[in-house]
Design a protein around this motif. Structure first.
Motif: not given
Length: 219
Positions: A92-95, A160-165, A170-172
């Protein structure tokens, strides 16, 4: 972890009570270091990007983690790699930082002679770290694994969009993989079909009977 084992054997207590006291002390210390001190330090390093201020220049957290220089974290084994994964919020946070570690690992393992047969290269990092034969070296191939790390690498190919979310809550990760097109909607169907085809006639009839009783099959 091997170094820790060697160090403890040198000064091994002799009586049952001393052994118990020493074991209890080590468990408490290791729990504190692994689940409190180390995560807090790594979180500070990541959030402040402290690795950018070191004399050695690193392009990302992954290079910093695997660097064997005096400025790097010197991750050089499956054991240490698993410890790092446990100590940061890799899902999550540091993905994004963990993604950089995975990409650096892919480059590292590609450059090394093959240490595992292809059929065994999908072993999880946790199992590799706990393996007496493979724990003390890096043999992990994230892209060949079947767990979360492969999904992270897949998402990284979409930018980076998916990883940022995912990192922002905002997204699992599973939903991100589905949205990005990596989830096969027919996967469960083909898995069930394959399982049924492997059954003998008796077991296949039992499945049909169960599906009929459950209302999945109507006559």
């Amino acid at each position: 972890m091997n170094d820790l084992n060697k160090a403890s054997v040198i000064d091994l207590p002799s009586t049952p009570q001393e052994l118990n006291n020493r074991a209890s002390q080590l468990i408490t210390q290791l729990h504190q270091y692994t689940f409190s001190n180390l995560p807090a330090i790594l979180d500070r390093i990541i959030t402040t990007k402290a690795w950018l201020e070191l004399p050695t220049k690193f392009n990302n957290f992954g290079e910093y983690a695997l660097s064997q220089s005096v400025d790097g974290l010197a991750i050089d084994s499956n054991e240490k790699l698993w410890l790092l994964r446990c100590a940061i919020d890799a899902n999550k946070k540091h993905i994004e930082e963990w993604k950089d570690v995975l990409l650096a690992l892919e480059e590292l393992t590609k450059a090394q002679p093959k240490q595992l047969p292809l059929s065994q290269s999908a072993i999880s990092l946790e199992k590799l770290a706990k393996s007496p034969e493979l724990g003390s070296k890096i043999t992990y191939h994230p892209s060949r694994s079947k767990g979360a790390d492969k999904g992270i690498l897949q998402l990284s190919t979409k930018g980076n969009d998916y990883l940022n979310r995912v990192a922002n809550g905002k997204l699992k990760r599973g939903a991100a993989l589905k949205e990005a097109g990596f989830f096969d909607p027919n996967k469960d169907f083909y898995r069930a079909k394959s399982a049924i085809n492997k059954l003998n006639n008796e077991d296949r009839n039992r499945v049909i009977e169960w599906m009929t009783e459950s209302g999945y099959i109507t006559t």
